[in-house]
Design a protein around this motif. Sequence first.
Motif: not given
Length: 309
Positions: A1-23
């Motif tokens: 089973m793959h467990i994403p590393v530091m998942l919440n920390e990554c997403l909290e830092a990444l997403i600033t606009d829920p309607a935006g474009v993310y890569v």
Amino acid sequence: MHIPVMLNECLEALITDPAGVYVDGTLGNGGHSAEILKRLSDGGTLIGFDRDIEAIERVQKKLFSGEGKRVELVHDNYANMALQLDRLGVEKVDGLLLDLGVSSFQLDVAGRGFSFQQDAPIDMRMDQTQGRTAGELVNHAPEAELADIIYRYGEEKASRRIARAIAEARVKKEIETTLELAAIVERAKGGRKGKKTHPATKTFQALRMAVNDELAGIEQVLETMIENVVEGGRIVVLTFHSLEDRMVKRFFARHVPREESLQQGGVKRIYDEPPVKWIWKKPLTATEEEQAVNPRSRSAKLRAVEVGV
């Protein structure tokens, strides 16, 4: 089973606009991507990159089969990200995530040849449709080139001794499998001697990085994509060893404004365009709780910047 590393920390830092474009530049098993999509509104878009076609097909079927235009998966090296986004008509993105670890799928599938935990041909290519394999490198590269690769990418002090052992072994017969190679390296380093880390770990890391030209890819995606992130957008990078982390830290540091005193008085702000600011001055590391659950998180470092200050 793959467990994403530091998942919440990554997403909290990444997403600033829920309607935006993310890569997500390193799709892997889709763990980070799936959670990014959950945090986006109906107007948000996720674009995932992976040079491994098996990853693209697996994640598309497993996670995103009904998402339509909200998700675009691209089979290509993230080094070519800017060109691919231009092809898709995407001028700017709101956030870029790079998880530079090898996916657990690649490590766990014996036939990919990334690991010495299972016997397999020595392949190690992330994209099996192109490039020379690690086996070709091991069996045909000059001894001096092998030593340089193992020292540079693996930071292995015994690189010359290991390269000599490989060169001597391949004269007798071609080195065909991961276990053969691991045994040669182990003997060259004098056995395990109670060490927790296998003696071949750094050598395998070095060969993988060389075969996939990983450091050049990191430099290229950062250089080309920092211009393609909107003002206020974020670049988030998760690294797993010191070479990657130093490269990312130095790249971002060049873009963080610093003040330099002028002889005639006053100060001048010095930075490479576009300017960025650190989200945290020091990299985040996984909590003790996460490390206990997911050992692969132990060496992870998370760095993030916001573009435009």
